[in-house]
Design a protein around this motif. Structure first.
Motif, mmCIF file in Angstrom:
data_model
loop_
_atom_site.group_PDB
_atom_site.id
_atom_site.type_symbol
_atom_site.label_atom_id
_atom_site.label_comp_id
_atom_site.label_asym_id
_atom_site.label_seq_id
_atom_site.Cartn_x
_atom_site.Cartn_y
_atom_site.Cartn_z
ATOM 1 N N ALA A 41 0.819 -1.209 0.000
ATOM 2 C CA ALA A 41 0.000 0.000 0.000
ATOM 3 C C ALA A 41 0.855 1.262 0.000
ATOM 4 C CB ALA A 41 -0.930 -0.010 1.217
ATOM 5 N N PHE A 44 2.288 1.735 -3.371
ATOM 6 C CA PHE A 44 1.243 2.125 -4.303
ATOM 7 C C PHE A 44 0.885 3.597 -4.152
ATOM 8 C CE2 PHE A 44 -3.099 2.202 -6.003
ATOM 9 C CZ PHE A 44 -2.915 1.501 -7.177
ATOM 10 N N ILE A 45 0.785 4.067 -2.905
ATOM 11 C CA ILE A 45 0.386 5.466 -2.699
ATOM 12 C C ILE A 45 1.520 6.410 -3.062
ATOM 13 C CG2 ILE A 45 1.089 5.838 -0.281
ATOM 14 C CD1 ILE A 45 -1.763 7.143 0.056
ATOM 15 N N ASN A 51 -4.740 8.852 -5.483
ATOM 16 C CA ASN A 51 -5.716 7.790 -5.682
ATOM 17 C C ASN A 51 -6.630 7.700 -4.459
ATOM 18 O OD1 ASN A 51 -6.952 5.099 -5.668
ATOM 19 N ND2 ASN A 51 -5.635 4.695 -7.428
ATOM 20 N N ILE A 54 -6.962 4.157 -2.609
ATOM 21 C CA ILE A 54 -5.875 3.740 -1.721
ATOM 22 C C ILE A 54 -5.880 4.583 -0.448
ATOM 23 C CG2 ILE A 54 -4.060 5.231 -2.663
ATOM 24 C CD1 ILE A 54 -3.667 1.564 -1.621
ATOM 25 N N TYR A 57 -8.206 2.985 1.769
ATOM 26 C CA TYR A 57 -7.602 1.801 2.385
ATOM 27 C C TYR A 57 -6.905 2.173 3.689
ATOM 28 C CZ TYR A 57 -4.074 -1.727 3.387
ATOM 29 O OH TYR A 57 -3.284 -2.645 4.030
ATOM 30 N N LEU A 88 -7.560 -4.223 -1.020
ATOM 31 C CA LEU A 88 -6.309 -3.747 -1.608
ATOM 32 C C LEU A 88 -6.013 -4.480 -2.905
ATOM 33 C CD1 LEU A 88 -3.843 -1.888 -1.312
ATOM 34 C CD2 LEU A 88 -2.726 -3.715 -0.011
ATOM 35 N N ILE A 91 -8.133 -3.021 -5.678
ATOM 36 C CA ILE A 91 -7.623 -1.705 -6.084
ATOM 37 C C ILE A 91 -6.440 -1.859 -7.035
ATOM 38 C CG2 ILE A 91 -6.477 0.393 -5.295
ATOM 39 C CD1 ILE A 91 -8.001 0.093 -2.668
ATOM 40 N N ILE A 92 -5.499 -2.693 -6.658
ATOM 41 C CA ILE A 92 -4.286 -2.864 -7.462
ATOM 42 C C ILE A 92 -4.613 -3.457 -8.817
ATOM 43 C CG2 ILE A 92 -2.097 -4.122 -7.602
ATOM 44 C CD1 ILE A 92 -1.891 -3.779 -4.558
#
Length: 335
Positions: A41, A44-45, A51, A54, A57, A88, A91-92
């Motif tokens: 996470a 990703f952020i 986003n 996220i 999340y 998660l 989302i990915i």
């Protein structure tokens, strides 16, 4: 990687319920999964700091931590982390990727019932950056029923969500992208019988899905085919049905049927009011010759007062496309 991290605690959870000696295995597996989730996470952020999904999340992560800190229900210690991990993963998988499509499926036996209406009825639904797409100066809205079959999300078939009906009400837009016109659709409402499909589509693609009881019929005799799609709203069954010849013919170039069936982008509006675009791919379709069709729909109940006028409006046309394999690509938010 995140899917593997999800499967570890789920497997251990089952073992923990079966045999008490596996309890600590479950606990350690979830702890390791939590660390992997957090690392994924954060990475990703960093890549997509704006986003909203996220960010949500991380809000869920904080809430989960507080709940687990004060909760006495031991089952929450693996249920909540697993739910976060699943969220998660979705989302990915829904983020753009050049290597994979979000969904592979088949759209089969598509009934298109098309109405010519004034563009003013649709102006409030037009996403920013797009405009209503006209054919020969005419504005169309279509009621469409079809079978969603052989559905794979990121290459995986989800049990009980592989084959199902869909009925949607949509209209047509276009967007100029660096001098090239992209032709797409906007959905007023999409009806399916699966709650999970509704949740994923509305959450990730900002669509207007609704879950209702549905059923269908596809039959044939010596020289004809019958296609029928039904959905129940307020204890009343609505339906569209078409009888066709068995012969398949090409969809003529520059025809109304080509205009309606050859739109390859979907457009929605994100919670931040930005336009979302995703691509749909499929080969050119063939169509059946329609003999007659029947519409038994309470438009006001199903679609609201704004579309009650369709109840007494005669359709401009009806055709049935054979359909094909399709892909739905990952979405992108337009600037």
């Amino acid at each position: 990687m995140n899917t593997i991290a999800l499967l570890i605690p789920l497997t251990c959870c089952l073992l923990g319920f079966i045999e008490e000696t596996f309890f600590y295995l479950t606990f350690y597996a979830i702890a390791i999964t939590g660390i992997l989730q957090l690392a994924i996470a954060i990475a990703f952020i960093i890549k997509e700091p704006k986003n909203g999904y996220i960010q949500l999340y991380f809000v869920g992560l904080i809430i989960t931590f507080i709940v687990l800190l004060f909760s006495r229900f031991i089952n929450l210690f693996w249920i909540l982390p697993c739910m976060l991990c699943l969220y998660l993963s979705i989302i990915i998988y829904a983020t753009p990727s050049k290597k994979r499509s979000f969904m592979h499926a088949e759209w089969n036996d598509l009934i298109f019932i098309n109405y010519e209406i004034h563009p003013q009825f649709l102006e409030k639904y037009v996403p920013k950056g797009t405009e209503i797409d006209l054919w020969n100066g005419k504005c169309y809205i279509s009621l469409i029923g079809f079978m969603f079959e052989e559905v794979k999300i990121m290459g995986l078939k989800v049990p009980f969500h592989i084959n199902f009906e869909e009925v949607n009400l949509r209209f047509y837009v276009k967007r100029c992208d660096e001098g090239v016109w992209k032709r797409g659709v906007v959905f007023i409402k999409e009806i399916v019988p699966k709650h999970a499909i509704t949740f994923v589509a509305n959450t990730l693609y900002n669509e207007q899905y609704q879950t209702l009881p549905m059923r269908h019929k596809r039959t044939s005799d010596d020289d004809s085919l019958l296609f029928k799609y039904e959905w129940k709203k307020n204890h009343i069954w609505n339906s569209i049905s078409v009888e066709t010849q068995k012969e398949l013919i090409p969809i003529t170039e520059n025809s109304e049927a080509e205009f309606i069936s050859e739109h390859y982008y979907g457009y929605t509006v994100s919670p931040s009011k930005k336009t979302v675009e995703y691509e749909v791919t499929h080969p050119r379709w063939q169509q059946y010759i329609v003999r007659n069709f029947d519409i038994n729909v309470d438009f006001e109940t199903v679609y609201g007062k704004e579309f009650a006028f369709l109840q007494n409006l005669k359709p401009a046309s009806c055709f049935v496309a054979k359909g094909s394999k399709i892909t739905i690509e990952s979405k992108k938010i337009l600037k």
